[in-house]
Scaffold this motif. Structure first.
Motif, PDB file in Angstrom:
ATOM      1  N   LYS A  64      12.249   2.698 -40.751  1.00  0.00           N
ATOM      2  CA  LYS A  64      12.277   3.971 -40.027  1.00  0.00           C
ATOM      3  C   LYS A  64      11.532   3.875 -38.698  1.00  0.00           C
ATOM      4  CE  LYS A  64      11.445   8.908 -40.676  1.00  0.00           C
ATOM      5  NZ  LYS A  64      10.950   9.933 -41.583  1.00  0.00           N
ATOM      6  N   PHE A  65      10.426   3.120 -38.672  1.00  0.00           N
ATOM      7  CA  PHE A  65       9.593   2.946 -37.476  1.00  0.00           C
ATOM      8  C   PHE A  65       9.434   1.442 -37.210  1.00  0.00           C
ATOM      9  CE2 PHE A  65       8.065   6.788 -39.709  1.00  0.00           C
ATOM     10  CZ  PHE A  65       8.376   7.744 -38.748  1.00  0.00           C
ATOM     11  N   PRO A  66      10.455   0.794 -36.626  1.00  0.00           N
ATOM     12  CA  PRO A  66      10.435  -0.659 -36.485  1.00  0.00           C
ATOM     13  C   PRO A  66       9.382  -1.206 -35.516  1.00  0.00           C
ATOM     14  CG  PRO A  66      12.333   0.259 -35.363  1.00  0.00           C
ATOM     15  CD  PRO A  66      11.679   1.382 -36.108  1.00  0.00           C
ATOM     16  N   ASN A  67       8.880  -0.367 -34.620  1.00  0.00           N
ATOM     17  CA  ASN A  67       7.913  -0.828 -33.628  1.00  0.00           C
ATOM     18  C   ASN A  67       6.670   0.047 -33.620  1.00  0.00           C
ATOM     19  OD1 ASN A  67       9.591  -2.916 -32.503  1.00  0.00           O
ATOM     20  ND2 ASN A  67      10.764  -1.296 -31.522  1.00  0.00           N
ATOM     21  N   SER A  68       5.541  -0.589 -33.393  1.00  0.00           N
ATOM     22  CA  SER A  68       4.295   0.103 -33.095  1.00  0.00           C
ATOM     23  C   SER A  68       3.961  -0.225 -31.645  1.00  0.00           C
ATOM     24  CB  SER A  68       3.170  -0.363 -34.014  1.00  0.00           C
ATOM     25  OG  SER A  68       3.397   0.072 -35.329  1.00  0.00           O
ATOM     26  N   THR A  69       3.084   0.552 -31.052  1.00  0.00           N
ATOM     27  CA  THR A  69       2.707   0.326 -29.659  1.00  0.00           C
ATOM     28  C   THR A  69       1.200   0.327 -29.523  1.00  0.00           C
ATOM     29  OG1 THR A  69       4.712   1.468 -28.917  1.00  0.00           O
ATOM     30  CG2 THR A  69       2.978   1.166 -27.293  1.00  0.00           C
ATOM     31  N   VAL A  70       0.692  -0.633 -28.750  1.00  0.00           N
ATOM     32  CA  VAL A  70      -0.721  -0.677 -28.390  1.00  0.00           C
ATOM     33  C   VAL A  70      -0.791  -0.476 -26.875  1.00  0.00           C
ATOM     34  CG1 VAL A  70      -2.791  -2.112 -28.242  1.00  0.00           C
ATOM     35  CG2 VAL A  70      -1.342  -2.220 -30.270  1.00  0.00           C
ATOM     36  N   PHE A  71      -1.594   0.491 -26.457  1.00  0.00           N
ATOM     37  CA  PHE A  71      -1.774   0.768 -25.037  1.00  0.00           C
ATOM     38  C   PHE A  71      -3.269   0.779 -24.733  1.00  0.00           C
ATOM     39  CE2 PHE A  71      -2.094   3.793 -21.426  1.00  0.00           C
ATOM     40  CZ  PHE A  71      -1.381   3.056 -20.499  1.00  0.00           C
ATOM     41  N   LEU A  72      -3.695  -0.164 -23.905  1.00  0.00           N
ATOM     42  CA  LEU A  72      -5.080  -0.232 -23.457  1.00  0.00           C
ATOM     43  C   LEU A  72      -5.122   0.269 -22.021  1.00  0.00           C
ATOM     44  CD1 LEU A  72      -5.897  -3.835 -24.699  1.00  0.00           C
ATOM     45  CD2 LEU A  72      -6.367  -1.710 -25.887  1.00  0.00           C
TER      46      LEU A  72
END
Length: 173
Positions: free
Chosen positions: A89-97
């Motif tokens: 359902k949520f194939p990607n996660s995101t990291v934002f620095l």
């Protein structure tokens, strides 16, 4: 001629020799925790080339993490992790620095982490400087992101709610 050259630059801000920068070439994300049968470690390592100019207004780093690329060293555990984080359902996660700044020998930044449909924000997140990488750890619970830790074999094997997410950004020498 000069006008043509600047039109190719677009909105790129020129940098000057001596501006501190981080050149990133690889990322490793690890999820570690404990179950009733021992510790587990699931990781995802991938190439990503980026340069962060520390004296710039846009000193940000952003990357997507494919949840299906995590490997726990065991097919059953890998499948359990992907099911727990709802990778279909949520194939990607995101990291934002963002707002990455030197802080003594280390770095301080704001971290935004999107996993499943939850966004977690941390101000003044410390990234520790090592010879070949900068790295930081995030302690949280599955319940913080509204996930339920896996339970197997009628409750004989239970994964504890607490997990640690380690971020490592490998530097180009």
């Amino acid at each position: 001629m000069g006008l043509v050259f600047f039109s190719f630059l677009g909105s790129t801000k020129p940098t000057f020799l001596g501006d501190p920068l981080l050149m990133i070439n690889k990322i490793k994300i690890e999820i570690t925790g404990v179950s009733t049968v021992g510790k587990y470690n699931c990781s995802n390592t991938f190439s990503k080339t980026d340069t962060v100019y520390l004296n710039s207004k846009n000193n940000n780093f952003n990357t997507e993490i494919k949840m299906t690329d995590f490997d726990c060293g065991n097919k059953i555990m890998t499948k359990d992790l992907q099911g727990t984080v709802k990778a279909k359902k949520f194939p990607n996660s995101t990291v934002f620095l963002s707002d990455i700044k030197p802080c003594g020998k280390n770095y301080k930044c704001n971290l935004t982490f999107l996993i499943t449909n939850k966004t977690l924000k941390y101000k003044d997140f410390i990234l520790y400087n090592a010879e070949d990488k900068i790295h930081g750890s995030l302690n949280l619970n599955f319940s913080d992101i509204e996930l339920v830790p896996p339970v197997k074999m009628a409750g004989l094997i239970k994964v504890k709610d607490e997990i640690v997410i380690n971020f490592s950004l490998y530097k180009t020498p």
